[in-house]
Design a protein around this motif. Structure first.
Motif, mmCIF file in Angstrom:
data_model
loop_
_atom_site.group_PDB
_atom_site.id
_atom_site.type_symbol
_atom_site.label_atom_id
_atom_site.label_comp_id
_atom_site.label_asym_id
_atom_site.label_seq_id
_atom_site.Cartn_x
_atom_site.Cartn_y
_atom_site.Cartn_z
ATOM 1 N N SER A 233 40.390 41.439 47.143
ATOM 2 C CA SER A 233 40.934 40.265 46.454
ATOM 3 C C SER A 233 42.298 39.885 47.009
ATOM 4 O O SER A 233 42.738 38.739 46.875
ATOM 5 C CB SER A 233 41.029 40.527 44.944
ATOM 6 N N ASN A 234 42.970 40.837 47.678
ATOM 7 C CA ASN A 234 44.269 40.573 48.301
ATOM 8 C C ASN A 234 44.135 40.168 49.767
ATOM 9 O O ASN A 234 45.138 40.080 50.489
ATOM 10 C CB ASN A 234 45.164 41.823 48.219
ATOM 11 N N LYS A 240 38.214 36.373 53.642
ATOM 12 C CA LYS A 240 37.444 36.047 52.446
ATOM 13 C C LYS A 240 36.304 35.094 52.775
ATOM 14 O O LYS A 240 35.180 35.250 52.268
ATOM 15 C CB LYS A 240 38.351 35.433 51.378
ATOM 16 N N ILE A 246 33.584 39.419 47.383
ATOM 17 C CA ILE A 246 34.988 39.746 47.131
ATOM 18 C C ILE A 246 35.016 40.906 46.139
ATOM 19 O O ILE A 246 34.286 40.890 45.141
ATOM 20 C CB ILE A 246 35.773 38.558 46.546
ATOM 21 N N LYS A 248 37.645 44.218 44.248
ATOM 22 C CA LYS A 248 38.977 44.442 43.703
ATOM 23 C C LYS A 248 39.988 44.690 44.815
ATOM 24 O O LYS A 248 39.630 45.003 45.952
ATOM 25 C CB LYS A 248 38.959 45.646 42.748
ATOM 26 N N SER A 249 41.262 44.605 44.495
ATOM 27 C CA SER A 249 42.324 44.760 45.489
ATOM 28 C C SER A 249 42.469 46.217 45.928
ATOM 29 O O SER A 249 41.899 47.135 45.318
ATOM 30 C CB SER A 249 43.656 44.274 44.924
#
Length: 267
Positions: A233-234, A240, A246, A248-249
């Motif tokens: 996610s980052n 992306k 996608i 989690k970070s």
């Protein structure tokens, strides 16, 4: 059925402090090995630095290090993809013509080399990614094979530097500015995507049996070699867009969370 999991490290598997949950990884990795799933760390870091990072938990981990220009497993070098010496030295001179004070790291088959004039604070940055570092008065004097050239620029000018080098060397080398402060140069067609393809052939694994994770510009090719590709996610926008999913970070253990969910589905 997933048989191969490939992950970038910085910004992906590693959290913002450059570490990971070792106990959780040990548990997940043991389950992966039990189910015949191979774990691969694919990174710009030196292979030996990755070995130290995983420590006792690194047994059985494949390392595609030095920007995927070297393949190691359990302390043994399996493959290296070296640069043509004249092209490497030409690239170094081109970098110096942009700014003679640039921090240049030459990764060779025996160690990473930096110029002996490197400031202490820049040397500390280099040591965060490279375990074996040697200072030299001349990169031309390196006797072993050139594997990769990396530039660290705290001023964040690596996109401009890439364009400067490409003016005369485009089509002769592979060059990527993974983020504004970091730039990597390897032999033409030597990047994470191609090296993973080599490993897939070695292991008899298809893209449909592969899961990949990444966050940076140099992970875009990593998204193309796996049916199950995940951007953190980052992650940057290009990664992306290239990813199928996608997750989690890196600070939320996105890689381990996703692997564990996948393992549960394969019960």
């Amino acid at each position: 059925m997933i048989k191969l999991v490939v992950t970038d490290l910085d910004g992906t598997f590693l959290n913002s402090q450059g570490s990971f949950d070792m106990q959780w990884f040990k548990e997940v990795h043991e389950e992966m090995k039990h189910k015949g799933v191979t774990f691969v760390a694919c990174t710009g870091k030196q292979c030996e630095r990755v070995e130290k990072l995983f420590g006792e938990h690194g047994e059985g981990v494949w390392i595609l290090g030095d920007s995927a220009a070297r393949i190691k497993k359990d302390g043994q070098v399996v493959r290296e993809f070296s640069m043509e010496r004249t092209l490497a030295l030409q690239a170094i001179e081109k970098i110096r013509s942009f700014d003679p004070q640039m921090t240049i790291i030459v990764c060779a088959s025996d160690a990473a080399y930096v110029h002996s004039s490197i400031p202490d604070e820049m040397y500390d940055v280099v040591k965060s990614s490279y375990e074996q570092v040697i200072k030299t008065d001349s990169f031309a004097g390196i006797s072993t094979s050139f594997i990769k050239i990396t530039v660290f620029d705290p001023q964040g000018r690596c996109t401009a530097l890439r364009k400067h080098v490409e003016q005369t060397m485009e089509g002769q080398i592979y060059i990527v500015d993974s983020e504004p402060r970091w730039l990597d140069i390897t032999a033409l067609h030597t990047h994470k995507g191609e090296t993973v393809k080599t490993l897939q052939k070695m292991l008899g694994v298809t893209p449909h049996e592969t899961m990949s994770f990444g966050d940076g510009e140099n992970d875009v090719e990593l998204m193309g070699i796996a049916r199950y590709s995940f951007a953190m996610s980052n992650a940057c926008e290009n990664t992306k867009r290239a990813a199928q999913f996608i997750t989690k970070s890196n600070d939320e253990n996105g890689v381990l969370v996703t692997i564990r969910a996948m393992m549960d589905l394969q019960d």
